[in-house]
Design a protein around this motif. Structure first.
Motif, PDB file in Angstrom:
ATOM      1  N   ILE A  29      43.503  46.625  90.811  1.00 27.88           N
ATOM      2  CA  ILE A  29      42.552  47.651  91.207  1.00 27.88           C
ATOM      3  C   ILE A  29      41.425  47.040  92.028  1.00 27.88           C
ATOM      4  N   ILE A  30      40.717  47.890  92.728  1.00 28.24           N
ATOM      5  CA  ILE A  30      39.573  47.443  93.522  1.00 28.24           C
ATOM      6  C   ILE A  30      38.291  47.611  92.714  1.00 28.24           C
ATOM      7  N   GLN A  31      37.963  48.836  92.334  1.00 23.69           N
ATOM      8  CA  GLN A  31      36.801  49.084  91.493  1.00 23.69           C
ATOM      9  C   GLN A  31      36.815  50.521  90.984  1.00 23.69           C
ATOM     10  N   PHE A  32      35.984  50.795  89.988  1.00 21.83           N
ATOM     11  CA  PHE A  32      35.866  52.129  89.428  1.00 21.83           C
ATOM     12  C   PHE A  32      34.810  52.935  90.182  1.00 21.83           C
ATOM     13  N   PHE A  33      35.039  54.259  90.247  1.00 23.07           N
ATOM     14  CA  PHE A  33      34.085  55.151  90.876  1.00 23.07           C
ATOM     15  C   PHE A  33      33.834  56.342  89.970  1.00 23.07           C
ATOM     16  N   ARG A  34      32.648  56.897  90.079  1.00 23.97           N
ATOM     17  CA  ARG A  34      32.265  58.061  89.284  1.00 23.97           C
ATOM     18  C   ARG A  34      31.786  59.153  90.220  1.00 23.97           C
ATOM     19  N   ARG A  35      32.363  60.344  90.074  1.00 25.39           N
ATOM     20  CA  ARG A  35      31.925  61.522  90.808  1.00 25.39           C
ATOM     21  C   ARG A  35      31.400  62.529  89.794  1.00 25.39           C
ATOM     22  N   SER A  36      30.975  63.667  90.285  1.00 26.70           N
ATOM     23  CA  SER A  36      30.513  64.703  89.359  1.00 26.70           C
ATOM     24  C   SER A  36      31.688  65.420  88.703  1.00 26.70           C
ATOM     25  N   ASP A  37      32.896  65.260  89.233  1.00 24.76           N
ATOM     26  CA  ASP A  37      34.059  65.947  88.680  1.00 24.76           C
ATOM     27  C   ASP A  37      35.091  65.010  88.050  1.00 24.76           C
ATOM     28  N   TYR A  38      35.196  63.776  88.533  1.00 21.18           N
ATOM     29  CA  TYR A  38      36.164  62.832  88.005  1.00 21.18           C
ATOM     30  C   TYR A  38      35.605  61.418  87.987  1.00 21.18           C
TER      31      TYR A  38
END
Length: 219
Positions: A29-38
């Motif tokens: 993996i590259i990195q984790f991301f956080r959105r308002s939906d997922y």
């Protein structure tokens, strides 16, 4: 895929979570991301794995793409060691993936791009309608067990195997259309429930629909 309503994706800025941005060349993996939906991570091949869903609508459509990247897995976490390399996957859990909306969701539609999902992603939930995309090739053992409110299921056209107890104790589900491509249906996969003696018995009101000469007919 058919769905009564598409949940629009909110185009919020992506925020990288701390501690996971510096991966080695061997990491998957590259990195984790956080959105308002997922919440999601990016595989080395550029596809996306969704790890958490923050939508609490009654109808949720897992999208084919997030921020332009193809979604391929649901609820599956990479194992990352101290050096940042990955040697497999940790499985997510229902409470982790569907966060606050896990008991509000009534209709769930899985995109055709999804090829793998955690075995406990929606089991024990109150989902009533479930539609699986054509990217999935197998239903895992116990994957949808004890979904007591589930009454409408559409399997993807590329399913080849349905694992044991996959739909055990889905007591509101009274019929299932099995695609002709399914080659194997394991014990007590569909049409069984647990009685008061903890025995898994046939639901006599359950009907399986399938092609003549198929695994569905043999089952």
């Amino acid at each position: 895929m058919k769905a009564k309503r598409i949940i629009p994706l909110i185009t919020s800025a992506m925020i990288a979570l701390s501690g996971l941005s510096a991966m080695t060349a061997n990491a998957e993996i590259i990195q984790f991301f956080r959105r308002s939906d997922y919440k999601y991570f990016i595989y080395k091949d550029g596809t996306v794995g969704l790890t958490e869903c923050y939508l609490d609508d009654e109808t949720v459509v897992i999208p084919e793409r997030i921020d332009g990247r193809v979604v391929t897995t649901l609820g599956i976490y990479p194992k990352i060691d101290a050096e940042g390399s990955s040697d497999g996957y940790n499985e997510g859990a229902l409470v982790e993936f569907f966060d606050r909306g896990m008991f509000k969701i009534k209709n769930l539609y899985i995109a055709d791009t999804v090829t793998s999902m955690d075995e406990s992603l929606v089991s024990y939930s109150s989902i009533e309608t479930l539609e699986l995309g054509d990217g999935l090739t197998a239903i895992l053992p116990c994957q949808f067990e004890r979904m007591h409110e589930l009454n409408d299921v559409k399997l993807g056209n590329n399913i080849k195997e349905i694992g044991e107890r996959a739909f055990l104790d889905c007591t509101s589900l009274k019929e299932l259309h099995i695609p002709a491509g399914v080659k194997k249906i394991d014990e007590h996969a569909v049409g069984y429930y647990t009685n008061e003696r903890y025995q898994e018995v046939v639901d006599k009101d359950f009907t399986i629909y399938g092609a003549e000469g198929s695994a569905a007919q043999a089952y």
